[in-house]
Scaffold this motif. Structure first.
Motif, PDB file in Angstrom:
ATOM      1  N   ARG A   7      -0.451 -11.953  92.228  1.00  0.00           N
ATOM      2  CA  ARG A   7      -1.416 -13.053  92.309  1.00  0.00           C
ATOM      3  C   ARG A   7      -0.767 -14.375  91.897  1.00  0.00           C
ATOM      4  N   LYS A   9      -3.698  -3.710  87.893  1.00  0.00           N
ATOM      5  CA  LYS A   9      -2.362  -3.346  87.422  1.00  0.00           C
ATOM      6  C   LYS A   9      -1.906  -2.050  88.099  1.00  0.00           C
ATOM      7  N   ASP A  38      -7.334  -8.955  90.051  1.00  0.00           N
ATOM      8  CA  ASP A  38      -6.138  -8.321  89.482  1.00  0.00           C
ATOM      9  C   ASP A  38      -6.300  -6.821  89.346  1.00  0.00           C
ATOM     10  N   THR A  58      -1.630  -7.040  92.265  1.00  0.00           N
ATOM     11  CA  THR A  58      -1.241  -6.964  90.849  1.00  0.00           C
ATOM     12  C   THR A  58      -1.196  -8.391  90.272  1.00  0.00           C
ATOM     13  N   PRO A  59      -1.277  -8.521  88.932  1.00  0.00           N
ATOM     14  CA  PRO A  59      -1.270  -9.877  88.345  1.00  0.00           C
ATOM     15  C   PRO A  59      -0.030 -10.718  88.724  1.00  0.00           C
TER      16      PRO A  59
END
Ligand SMILES: [Zn+2]
Ligand SMILES: [Zn+2]
Length: 535
Positions: free
Chosen positions: A89, A142, A140, A85-86
């Motif tokens: 990261r 979500k 990425d 997920t962002p």
């Protein structure tokens, strides 16, 4: 489909599971092995992962025990994608650099010692440059945005409610016309945790890989934990001493600050007691939390909307540089110092412990899980002294263990989460827990849900075939390295016998020297008595 357990099997750290299906080979997590030496050795034995043959990684969250070996994989030829997920990261970028920095410092320190002994330099497990080589591989994804990394495999991340961006991973695998669903729990969060949403409820799975860190116990409740924190503060404040809080930089440090914010609103945090966040990593993490407000829970978002900041305090000071950190050692008067690492194995916290552990009136507040073999675990279990920087430091400070702060679900919360699954014949594979805790949890799951439960060991492989029992493929010697007790004890006895034969020489020594030797033997004797009483 085959799964091989590269870590976090009958132990907590080193999460990595390599899956093989229809000629594809990929992995969930890539964690570092931490704790006792036998476990940490595994970090150096990574050719067995065959990094070049791993097509991609799915990373559940940014904790190092789930991600810390990614730089080693890239160094050894892994070139695929890393899905996360962002927020994971972003957190990983700072955490991997920090981990590399720790590796480099440790190697430098060991090298100095080795060079003095005429030996060669120690190489770090990986460098900051190795860590940076990982970043371009991130992709990425979500929550609830399913994707297909390879044909026939669908992946979905759901909120695990553990730390910012942490995921439960759902996998749908098509094999010879049949689809099976596999769920990796990652680390499941504690419901009602500050900052994080409760873990997502999942209803279907044929195979569930379930974490079991707290499989044998429940946490104290949150109010009690907050009260204990307040107690530690007033104890040390009254004695003009420090409250030392070893904390993971990510999530826990923010949660501790949030708790201090709540205490301060209640008037239970003295206004003239400064709070130091002595961890550049924790400071950077706090910034990332602010960047991803949509990943925080509703009550935090509401507070933020009102224009308040639960991640800050009027008396909160950041200490960034080593000089700022060192200046805290000479600080007079009461203060709260939050620093990493959470198990006191490395980092700035070791300096603060060295300066405060021996002081009556100081307190040390543990707010997270302490793995076997770590300095934190020793203090929590009542050690009279601990070794820090080659010095035995007395433990005179008051020690608090506040496990209500845990980012992990406790036993009944794991069982509650498990209760949402509605698939009959679901098979549960327990991972990420110490064996004792896992056995207790396994028994409860069998009794309550009637599921087949297995507790794989390090490097074990199992096959997953719908409608079949879990089949163990291999059980290599390496999984259970044996300690040769007979040899160890014989060797000890032989040395005592040698000494016995030399009493005349001992008596011939200067009295002062004899007294010194006697004290060393008495110390050894005390250690032996302890070991005898523990077995
Ligand atoms: Zn975790
Ligand atoms: Zn974990």
């Amino acid at each position: 489909m085959k799964v091989k357990f590269m870590g976090a099997a009958r132990t907590v750290t080193g999460s990595c599971y390599i899956l093989e299906t229809q000629g594809h080979r990929f992995a969930v997590d890539c964690g570092m092995h931490q704790g006792v030496e036998e476990i940490e050795k595994r970090d150096w034995d990574t050719d067995i992962y065959e990094p070049r043959r791993i097509e991609f990684f799915l990373i559940t969250h940014a904790h190092i025990d789930h991600s810390g070996l990614l730089p080693v994989m890239v160094k050894k030829g892994f070139r695929g994608k890393i899905y996360a997920t962002p927020p994971t990261r972003d957190l990983l970028e700072i955490m991997l650099l920090d981990s590399a920095h720790i590796q480099e410092t440790e190697a430098q320190w060991k090298s100095k010692k080795r060079l003095r002994h005429g030996e060669s330099r120690t190489q770090p497990l990986y460098t900051q440059e190795d860590a940076r080589a990982v970043f371009p591989l991130f992709v990425d994804k979500k929550y609830n945005q399913p994707f297909e990394p390879i044909p026939g495999l669908k992946v979905n991340f759901q909120d695990a409610g553990h730390i910012l961006g942490a995921s439960v991973v759902e996998l749908w695998v098509k094999e010879s016309g049949k689809e099976s669903k596999i769920v990796f729990s990652g680390d499941i969060g504690r419901p009602a945790q500050l900052l994080m949403e409760d873990p997502s409820q999942i209803r279907l799975a044929d195979y569930l890989f379930l974490e079991s860190t707290y499989g044998d116990r429940d946490h104290k409740d949150e109010t009690q934990s907050l009260n204990e924190l307040a107690e530690a503060i007033s104890f040390s404040y009254a004695r003009k001493e420090k409250v030392i809080i070893p904390s993971f930089a990510v999530e826990r440090a923010q949660e501790v600050i949030y708790s201090l914010y709540l205490l301060s609103k209640d008037g239970r945090l003295p206004k003239d007691m400064p709070v130091y966040l002595d961890s550049p990593l924790a400071i950077q993490t706090t910034e990332i939390f602010r960047r991803y407000k949509e990943y925080l829970d509703e009550s935090t978002r509401e507070i933020l909307q009102k224009g308040e900041d639960p991640l800050s305090l009027p008396q909160l000071r950041y200490s960034q540089t080593p000089q700022e950190s060192m200046s805290l050692n000479g600080l007079k008067g009461p203060a709260i110092i939050i620093s990493a690492s959470g198990m006191a194995e490395s980092g700035r916290i070791r300096h603060h412990l060295r300066h405060n552990l021996w002081r009556e009136g100081a307190s040390v507040v543990f707010v997270g899980f302490q793995a076997l073999g770590t300095t934190g675990r020793k203090i929590v279990e009542g050690a009279k002294t601990v070794r820090l920087f080659n010095e035995e430091i007395a433990v005179k400070a008051k020690v608090y263990t506040i496990n209500g702060f845990s980012a992990h679900a406790g036993q009944s919360q794991i069982l509650d989460w498990l209760g949402h699954f509605q698939t009959r014949d679901m098979k549960v594979i327990l991972i990420h827990g110490e064996y004792k805790a896992q056995q207790i949890l396994a028994e409860l799951i069998r009794k309550r849900l009637g599921c087949e439960v297995c507790i794989p060991d390090y490097l074990e492989e199992i096959t997953l075939e719908l409608g079949e029992k879990l089949r163990r493929v291999e059980f290599p010697e390496k999984a259970a390295p044996r300690i040769d007790w007979v040899f160890l004890l014989q060797d000890l006895e032989a040395k005592v016998a040698q000494l016995r034969g030399r009493t005349a020489q001992l008596e011939a020594k200067e009295l002062a020297e004899q007294a010194q030797l006697r004290d060393r033997l008495l110390e050894l004797n005390r250690d032996l008595s302890e070991i005898v009483s523990e077995t």
